[in-house]
Design a protein around this motif. Structure first.
Motif, mmCIF file in Angstrom:
data_model
loop_
_atom_site.group_PDB
_atom_site.id
_atom_site.type_symbol
_atom_site.label_atom_id
_atom_site.label_comp_id
_atom_site.label_asym_id
_atom_site.label_seq_id
_atom_site.Cartn_x
_atom_site.Cartn_y
_atom_site.Cartn_z
ATOM 1 N N PRO A 77 -40.071 12.021 46.075
ATOM 2 C CA PRO A 77 -41.042 13.128 46.008
ATOM 3 C C PRO A 77 -41.284 13.775 47.377
ATOM 4 O O PRO A 77 -42.380 13.740 47.921
ATOM 5 C CB PRO A 77 -42.305 12.427 45.500
ATOM 6 C CG PRO A 77 -42.192 11.051 46.063
ATOM 7 C CD PRO A 77 -40.736 10.710 46.094
ATOM 8 N N LYS A 78 -40.253 14.408 47.908
ATOM 9 C CA LYS A 78 -40.363 15.013 49.240
ATOM 10 C C LYS A 78 -41.187 16.295 49.172
ATOM 11 O O LYS A 78 -41.093 17.063 48.202
ATOM 12 C CB LYS A 78 -38.968 15.326 49.788
ATOM 13 C CG LYS A 78 -38.094 14.104 49.995
ATOM 14 C CD LYS A 78 -36.703 14.488 50.467
ATOM 15 C CE LYS A 78 -36.748 15.137 51.843
ATOM 16 N NZ LYS A 78 -35.382 15.385 52.365
ATOM 17 N N VAL A 79 -41.966 16.538 50.232
ATOM 18 C CA VAL A 79 -42.705 17.801 50.326
ATOM 19 C C VAL A 79 -41.692 18.927 50.508
ATOM 20 O O VAL A 79 -40.781 18.844 51.334
ATOM 21 C CB VAL A 79 -43.695 17.766 51.505
ATOM 22 C CG1 VAL A 79 -44.324 19.149 51.702
ATOM 23 C CG2 VAL A 79 -44.772 16.717 51.263
ATOM 24 N N PHE A 129 -42.056 6.282 42.749
ATOM 25 C CA PHE A 129 -43.235 5.666 43.355
ATOM 26 C C PHE A 129 -44.307 5.452 42.292
ATOM 27 O O PHE A 129 -44.602 6.343 41.489
ATOM 28 C CB PHE A 129 -43.793 6.566 44.459
ATOM 29 C CG PHE A 129 -45.037 6.013 45.096
ATOM 30 C CD1 PHE A 129 -44.966 5.062 46.097
ATOM 31 C CD2 PHE A 129 -46.301 6.421 44.663
ATOM 32 C CE1 PHE A 129 -46.122 4.527 46.670
ATOM 33 C CE2 PHE A 129 -47.453 5.903 45.220
ATOM 34 C CZ PHE A 129 -47.357 4.950 46.230
ATOM 35 N N VAL A 130 -44.873 4.261 42.305
ATOM 36 C CA VAL A 130 -46.007 3.930 41.445
ATOM 37 C C VAL A 130 -47.070 3.320 42.354
ATOM 38 O O VAL A 130 -46.818 2.294 43.010
ATOM 39 C CB VAL A 130 -45.624 2.943 40.329
ATOM 40 C CG1 VAL A 130 -46.859 2.564 39.502
ATOM 41 C CG2 VAL A 130 -44.543 3.545 39.432
ATOM 42 N N THR A 139 -58.918 6.956 50.917
ATOM 43 C CA THR A 139 -57.810 6.994 49.957
ATOM 44 C C THR A 139 -57.461 8.417 49.511
ATOM 45 O O THR A 139 -56.743 8.589 48.513
ATOM 46 C CB THR A 139 -58.139 6.134 48.725
ATOM 47 O OG1 THR A 139 -56.960 5.984 47.926
ATOM 48 C CG2 THR A 139 -59.235 6.770 47.885
ATOM 49 N N ALA A 140 -57.963 9.399 50.238
ATOM 50 C CA ALA A 140 -57.613 10.794 49.950
ATOM 51 C C ALA A 140 -57.326 11.490 51.275
ATOM 52 O O ALA A 140 -58.045 11.291 52.262
ATOM 53 C CB ALA A 140 -58.743 11.504 49.210
ATOM 54 N N PHE A 163 -51.629 9.731 48.799
ATOM 55 C CA PHE A 163 -52.129 8.993 49.966
ATOM 56 C C PHE A 163 -51.251 7.765 50.243
ATOM 57 O O PHE A 163 -50.849 7.510 51.382
ATOM 58 C CB PHE A 163 -53.573 8.554 49.725
ATOM 59 C CG PHE A 163 -54.151 7.737 50.839
ATOM 60 C CD1 PHE A 163 -54.728 8.350 51.940
ATOM 61 C CD2 PHE A 163 -54.117 6.336 50.786
ATOM 62 C CE1 PHE A 163 -55.253 7.588 52.982
ATOM 63 C CE2 PHE A 163 -54.638 5.578 51.812
ATOM 64 C CZ PHE A 163 -55.199 6.206 52.920
ATOM 65 N N GLN A 164 -50.911 7.029 49.195
ATOM 66 C CA GLN A 164 -50.146 5.794 49.391
ATOM 67 C C GLN A 164 -48.678 6.042 49.738
ATOM 68 O O GLN A 164 -47.997 5.132 50.237
ATOM 69 C CB GLN A 164 -50.259 4.912 48.132
ATOM 70 C CG GLN A 164 -51.655 4.360 47.900
ATOM 71 C CD GLN A 164 -51.716 3.357 46.764
ATOM 72 O OE1 GLN A 164 -50.680 2.893 46.262
ATOM 73 N NE2 GLN A 164 -52.926 2.996 46.349
ATOM 74 N N GLN A 165 -48.206 7.245 49.503
ATOM 75 C CA GLN A 165 -46.814 7.561 49.860
ATOM 76 C C GLN A 165 -46.658 7.985 51.318
ATOM 77 O O GLN A 165 -45.535 8.044 51.829
ATOM 78 C CB GLN A 165 -46.300 8.699 48.968
ATOM 79 C CG GLN A 165 -46.103 8.313 47.515
ATOM 80 C CD GLN A 165 -45.682 9.502 46.682
ATOM 81 O OE1 GLN A 165 -44.565 9.992 46.793
ATOM 82 N NE2 GLN A 165 -46.588 9.991 45.850
#
Length: 416
Positions: A255-257, A289-290, A320-321, A353-355
């Motif tokens: 999931p690249k920007v 990603f999960v 977390t944001a 956030f987690q990525q």
């Protein structure tokens, strides 16, 4: 007395011979004067003849009008000779005239012959052919990955000082990964761009296409988690086995920007990785990603309209944001996004956030194609995080409501 008479006679005699020459002289003088005056009058026509035929022809002045008269037919002969040359004169322009069309033709013929121009023309033809081949045919499709907007970071959706190319929101071409191929289609702008606000890059959807336009979309349902075991006949995800067949496809989503990237991968490489599996037996398995489950240490009570609860609610996404410019505003940058009207922390905030890592920046002025910042003047990454006004809007929504997806109002977010 005689002497007096004699003297008088002698005087008279002397006067008579003197008078004659006087009158004769006058007459003779008058005659040449008249002659001289008449001669200039006769010479008067010679004055205009002097420029016509200067020189010795002056005495032939009376004949001069006849000679010009005789030369009058010669005058048309003179233009006849130039007239004979006149066709030669247009022959000169005819030669340049014949070269005139050659001038644009030669450059015109040279344009495609130029290596750079020929390459550009070939690229345009290839792009047109590729675009036609990539267009999604009408129909329904399952388990499609939304990749993003074609040409992201190279144009704006309205007048902009950064881009010369303007593509209105409803005319944007969107990219989808379908059955192992990347395809393209426009997305319906109905209901205030409802579909654009639903689809997030790197996520999986079921879509319907009509007339080259995506007219319906919904999140695909499947099993997601970490793979603990893989065999020829099944894959076990978080303790739950899912059947496999010879037709099961396997891909990896990055999931690249700027646009997700989907590539083929092998089923045997999935052990210990997170996946999303669709269908049973599985039609497709995406290595993706999960996010790990997250519970905020501080949270508010939805619908409790107190200052204390407002502050507790506002602390919920802290840690977390991420700050994303335009985050929690809608895709078209007018009002609240679905995330802005969600009770609790939106899952897309947690996922994004987690990525990320410590190198994340909400803005990259050196590369518009790989940043979440809305240089193109629409919020492609409205779902990924939250900006200042969106943060306040989300907090207010959670204090004022108890359910997600309620109608938007101006006091969540709105134009200043």
């Amino acid at each position: 007395m005689r002497k007096k008479m004699l003297a008088i006679l002698m005087a008279a005699a002397m006067m008579l011979p003197m008078a004659a020459p006087v009158f004769a002289t006058v007459d003779e003088a008058v005659q040449p004067i008249i002659t001289e005056m008449s001669q200039p009058e006769a010479e008067t026509p010679e004055v205009p003849q002097a420029p016509e035929e200067p020189g010795a022809e002056t005495p032939e002045a009376p004949q001069a009008p006849e000679q010009p008269g005789a030369e009058t037919p010669e005058t048309p002969q003179t233009p006849e000779e130039p007239g004979a040359e006149t066709p030669e004169t247009p022959q000169a322009p005819e030669e340049p005239g014949a070269e005139t069309p050659e001038t644009p033709e030669e450059p015109g013929a040279d344009v495609p012959e130029s290596p750079a121009e020929a390459e550009a023309m070939a690229a345009l033809r290839e792009n047109a052919a590729a675009r036609e081949a990539a267009a999604l045919a009408d129909g329904s499709y399952q388990y499609v990955v939304y990749v993003g907007v074609e040409g992201y970071g190279t144009f704006a959706c309205m007048s902009s000082s950064r881009f010369d190319t303007i593509i209105p929101k409803e005319d944007m071409i969107h990219r989808f990964f379908v059955d192992g191929e990347e395809k393209t289609a426009k997305v319906s702008a109905d209901n205030n761009y409802a579909l654009q606000n639903l689809m997030n890059e790197g996520y999986v959807y079921n879509i319907t296409v009509s007339g080259g336009v995506v007219t319906a979309a919904s999140e695909a349902e499947g099993v997601e988690g970490t793979v603990s075991a893989v065999s020829a006949s099944s894959i076990t995800v978080d303790g739950s086995p899912v059947g496999l067949s010879s037709d099961t496809k396997c891909y990896a989503i990055d999931p690249k920007v700027g646009g997700a990237v989907v590539t083929s991968t092998s089923m045997s490489s999935l052990a210990g990785k997170t996946v999303k599996v669709y269908g049973d037996p599985a039609q497709v398995v995406y290595q993706a990603f999960v996010a790990e489950p997250y519970e905020a240490p501080v949270s508010g009570t939805p619908g409790l309209r107190t200052v204390k609860n407002y502050l507790a609610t506002a602390l919920e996404p802290v840690g977390t944001a991420l700050y994303v410019y335009g985050g929690t505003w809608d895709w078209q940058d007018v009002a609240s996004s679905p995330q802005g009207r969600t009770i609790g922390i939106p899952q897309t905030w947690i996922d994004f956030f987690q990525q990320q890592d410590a190198n994340f920046s909400y803005r990259n002025d050196n590369d518009y194609t790989s940043t979440t910042y809305q240089f193109g003047l629409w919020n492609q990454y409205h779902y990924a995080g939250v900006d200042c006004s969106g943060y306040v809007g989300w907090s207010v929504y959670n204090v004022m409501n108890t359910q997600s997806g309620m109608a938007d109002t101006d006091y969540y977010v709105g134009g200043a």
